[in-house]
Design a protein around this motif. Structure first.
Motif: not given
Length: 157
Positions: A1-16
């Motif tokens: 997973m690249d940096l963008y995908e990691t950030l997006k995953w963390l953002h979605i996970l924390s919002s959830t």
């Protein structure tokens, strides 16, 4: 997973986590308060406060950090109209959440004292609960709108 995908995953996970914990703990507190049983309220409020510290607080901190990192990674301007609306709504949600935490702690303390003396919940606990309940609605609406803004990214003006 690249940096963008990691950030997006963390953002979605924390919002959830932020949204889900908020709804879940709100439901538990409402159900406990409906019993009017000081022991039930004290026990539930204890866990609601704990959940806020363990889940809501870290997720609430992660949201703006990962959001800003995503803005930078995607090349959006910090002043995009939909982002300005997002900042305002997130600030509104936070402005509601901060006193809610204090109210939950107050309700927990009042319920513990009532339970220890085998008394009903005092009127102050019910007043704190009504304010707690009222503050939950604008926070819920604000975060719901933030979800929409994150997906739609509308041109607002």
């Amino acid at each position: 997973m690249d940096l963008y995908e990691t950030l997006k995953w963390l953002h979605i996970l924390s919002s959830t986590v932020l949204f889900g914990t908020g709804i879940g703990t709100a439901f538990q507190m409402v159900m406990a308060m409906r019993t009017a049983n000081p022991q039930t309220v004290a026990h539930t409020a204890h866990h609601v406060v704990l959940a806020d510290w363990i889940f809501t607080t870290p997720a609430g901190i992660a949201q703006p950090l990962t959001g800003l990192a995503l803005i930078h990674a995607t090349g959006y301007s910090l002043t995009e109209p939909w982002l300005l609306a997002t900042y305002a709504l997130y600030a509104l949600a936070f402005a509601c959440w901060a006193p809610v935490v204090h109210l939950q702690i107050r309700i927990r303390s009042l319920a513990r004292a009532a339970a220890a003396t085998r008394q009903p919940l005092p009127p102050e606990a019910l007043r704190a609960y009504r304010l707690w309940f009222a503050l939950g609605w604008p926070a819920f609406a604000a975060l719901t709108a933030v979800f929409w803004l994150m997906i739609a990214k509308p041109q607002l003006w």
